[in-house]
Motif scaffolding. Structure first.
Motif, mmCIF file in Angstrom:
data_model
loop_
_atom_site.group_PDB
_atom_site.id
_atom_site.type_symbol
_atom_site.label_atom_id
_atom_site.label_comp_id
_atom_site.label_asym_id
_atom_site.label_seq_id
_atom_site.Cartn_x
_atom_site.Cartn_y
_atom_site.Cartn_z
ATOM 1 N N ASP A 1 24.510 72.027 83.650
ATOM 2 C CA ASP A 1 25.496 73.046 83.989
ATOM 3 C C ASP A 1 24.967 74.470 83.762
ATOM 4 O OD1 ASP A 1 25.413 73.012 81.225
ATOM 5 O OD2 ASP A 1 27.588 73.238 80.971
ATOM 6 N N SER A 2 23.667 74.634 83.569
ATOM 7 C CA SER A 2 23.085 75.976 83.493
ATOM 8 C C SER A 2 23.264 76.674 84.828
ATOM 9 C CB SER A 2 21.601 75.898 83.148
ATOM 10 O OG SER A 2 21.392 75.233 81.923
ATOM 11 N N SER A 3 23.512 77.958 84.802
ATOM 12 C CA SER A 3 23.706 78.717 86.043
ATOM 13 C C SER A 3 22.375 78.962 86.735
ATOM 14 C CB SER A 3 24.363 80.060 85.743
ATOM 15 O OG SER A 3 24.292 80.909 86.870
ATOM 16 N N PRO A 4 22.166 78.376 87.931
ATOM 17 C CA PRO A 4 20.898 78.615 88.626
ATOM 18 C C PRO A 4 20.749 80.060 89.063
ATOM 19 C CG PRO A 4 22.409 77.356 90.011
ATOM 20 C CD PRO A 4 23.036 77.433 88.659
ATOM 21 N N GLU A 5 21.852 80.721 89.415
ATOM 22 C CA GLU A 5 21.783 82.126 89.832
ATOM 23 C C GLU A 5 21.308 83.014 88.680
ATOM 24 O OE1 GLU A 5 24.443 79.946 92.526
ATOM 25 O OE2 GLU A 5 24.407 80.165 90.341
ATOM 26 N N ALA A 6 21.834 82.744 87.477
ATOM 27 C CA ALA A 6 21.394 83.520 86.314
ATOM 28 C C ALA A 6 19.929 83.236 85.997
ATOM 29 C CB ALA A 6 22.273 83.187 85.113
ATOM 30 N N ALA A 7 19.514 81.987 86.167
ATOM 31 C CA ALA A 7 18.118 81.618 85.922
ATOM 32 C C ALA A 7 17.190 82.310 86.909
ATOM 33 C CB ALA A 7 17.961 80.101 86.012
ATOM 34 N N VAL A 8 17.579 82.359 88.187
ATOM 35 C CA VAL A 8 16.761 83.017 89.209
ATOM 36 C C VAL A 8 16.610 84.501 88.904
ATOM 37 C CG1 VAL A 8 16.707 83.742 91.631
ATOM 38 C CG2 VAL A 8 17.279 81.379 91.055
ATOM 39 N N ALA A 9 17.730 85.168 88.636
ATOM 40 C CA ALA A 9 17.687 86.611 88.389
ATOM 41 C C ALA A 9 16.831 86.935 87.169
ATOM 42 C CB ALA A 9 19.105 87.144 88.201
ATOM 43 N N THR A 10 16.974 86.154 86.115
ATOM 44 C CA THR A 10 16.223 86.427 84.890
ATOM 45 C C THR A 10 14.739 86.131 85.072
ATOM 46 O OG1 THR A 10 18.205 85.818 83.628
ATOM 47 C CG2 THR A 10 16.140 86.012 82.414
ATOM 48 N N ALA A 11 14.427 85.030 85.743
ATOM 49 C CA ALA A 11 13.021 84.701 86.008
ATOM 50 C C ALA A 11 12.381 85.767 86.881
ATOM 51 C CB ALA A 11 12.913 83.337 86.671
ATOM 52 N N GLY A 12 13.102 86.219 87.904
ATOM 53 C CA GLY A 12 12.578 87.278 88.758
ATOM 54 C C GLY A 12 12.349 88.554 87.983
ATOM 55 N N HIS A 13 13.329 88.948 87.191
ATOM 56 C CA HIS A 13 13.222 90.178 86.400
ATOM 57 C C HIS A 13 12.076 90.110 85.397
ATOM 58 C CE1 HIS A 13 14.046 92.361 82.611
ATOM 59 N NE2 HIS A 13 14.340 93.363 83.430
ATOM 60 N N ASP A 14 12.006 89.032 84.641
ATOM 61 C CA ASP A 14 11.034 88.971 83.556
ATOM 62 C C ASP A 14 9.595 88.914 84.064
ATOM 63 O OD1 ASP A 14 13.323 88.925 82.048
ATOM 64 O OD2 ASP A 14 12.724 87.223 80.797
#
Length: 423
Positions: free
Chosen positions: A95-108
């Motif tokens: 149930d982890s948010s994939p959208e939040a994961a994408v944005a954070t991975a892209g940013h970092d």
């Protein structure tokens, strides 16, 4: 799609000539998802022109695209678990948010690669995360994105990309690459073949054979073609060929990322599909660049401007010298063979055709360097063919540069699609 993809791989040598189902790429009301949003952010970064007194970059931008999209893919795949991971796997609650994961991975990843863009990247991350309601799912997605970004950046440490190019020493024989007029700039990315590939076992895995001998008929034929079509004041090049020459003169990997955006939105791709598509595309581009610089600096073949002005030295009676010949635009500062546009375009077209199960797709492309101009195509391979030949129209490449480049691009794409991020 699976059967069609297998058929495409089997018929790879003919480059998708037997695929059938056409796709209409038309504008839709669907907004870009998080994967496309971060692809666009990176495109914005790499399109900022350098300061007038800045040194030429020694790190090729395709490395950044591959790193970011590999991290994004692994983050989404850790949740969806639909395909094999890229090099490493991480555990994530479903149930982890994939959208939040994408944005954070892209940013970092981008923050590490472009620290001067910290303020802009932080603002974009906040914009992305603001679209997701606060919840434990969002928090877990952010943590996942941070973890995969750190892992992929660690993997790429010491990959050779930070090395300084050694001073270039030109050969003295006919056919040897020489610095090109009018600026006679130092050749670029002469060290890039030493960078660790993202997928290939080595830079020379698909290295093409050598260009034609200078005294051959094949060389004379290609020489005459670029001499006529690529001249600044050509009487042979058609108006449409002139438009094509100028149209494709930007950074070619940027065009193909935008073509991928167009097809992804029109096909209503899911977030996980886009994560995989852009990872496949940009891993292929990154290794294609490493591979073509390996070939370029292995053969060190002269550009047409040098060849035509010094043709009296090539021992070929069918190639006549013209000391006043100049191309439609100044030649790039690296050897001719094989053509970079051809490698990237053929590999991009192949990845898109493999992914969708068809080469046929009607779409339009905007130029990165000619404002307000679009060109339309009925297949991915048609766009790739024009992009490759446009370098002959502009006077930078021989036909055999294009042929070898297209083959190298297709072989790289076929390998990546078959061996990585598989179901």
């Amino acid at each position: 799609m699976k059967q069609t993809t297998i058929a495409l791989l089997v018929a790879f040598g003919t480059f998708l000539t037997n695929v059938a189902t056409a796709q209409e790429i038309t504008p839709t009301s669907q907004s870009a998802d998080a994967v496309i949003q971060w692809n666009r952010i990176l495109l914005e970064i790499v399109r900022v022109p350098p300061a007038p007194d800045a040194k030429p970059s020694t790190v090729h931008p395709t490395r950044s695209f591959a790193i970011m999209h590999a991290a994004i893919y692994n983050a989404v795949n850790a949740i969806e678990k639909t395909h094999s991971d890229y090099l490493f796997s991480v555990k994530a609650p479903k149930d982890s948010s994939p959208e939040a994961a994408v944005a954070t991975a892209g940013h970092d990843t981008l923050l590490k690669l472009y620290p001067n863009e910290q303020q802009m990247l932080r603002a974009r991350l906040q914009e992305s995360l603001a679209q997701i309601p606060d919840s434990p799912s969002k928090t877990r997605g952010i943590k996942l994105g941070q973890e995969v970004a750190q892992r992929i950046l660690e993997l790429r440490k010491g990959d050779g990309s930070e090395a300084e190019p050694a001073p270039f020493v030109a050969g003295s024989k006919p056919g040897d690459y020489q610095k090109t007029p009018p600026k006679f700039g130092e050749p670029v990315f002469s060290h890039w073949s030493k960078v660790k590939p993202f997928t290939l076992q080595g830079a020379k895995k698909f290295r093409p054979g050598p260009p034609p001998e200078l005294n051959s008929v094949a060389y004379a034929t290609a020489f005459q073609e670029v001499k006529e079509l690529g001249a600044k004041e050509s009487a042979t090049r058609t108006p449409d060929q002139t438009v094509a020459a100028k149209f494709w003169s930007g950074k070619i990997q940027n065009y193909w990322n935008e073509i991928a955006q167009t097809t992804a939105i029109s096909n209503n791709n899911s977030l996980s599909e886009n994560a995989r598509l852009f990872a496949l595309l940009n891993l292929t581009f990154a290794d294609g660049v490493i591979a073509y610089y390996d070939a370029k600096y292995s053969y060190n073949f002269w550009r047409p401007v040098t060849a035509i002005q010094a043709a009296e030295t090539d021992n070929n009676p069918e190639s006549a010298a013209d000391p006043n010949w100049v191309p439609l635009a100044d030649s790039p500062p690296d050897p001719a063979y094989p053509g970079a546009h051809s490698v990237i375009s053929a590999s991009g077209a192949a990845i898109l055709a493999f992914f969708y199960g068809s080469d046929e797709a009607s779409f339009s492309v905007k130029s990165e360097v000619v404002p307000g101009v679009e060109r339309s195509f009925s297949s991915f391979s048609a766009a790739a063919a024009e992009a490759g030949m446009s370098r002959t129209y502009i006077g930078h490449h021989y036909r055999f540069d294009d042929t070898a480049g297209q083959k190298l691009g297709r072989e790289t794409a076929g390998y990546v699609f078959k061996e990585f991020l598989t179901r």
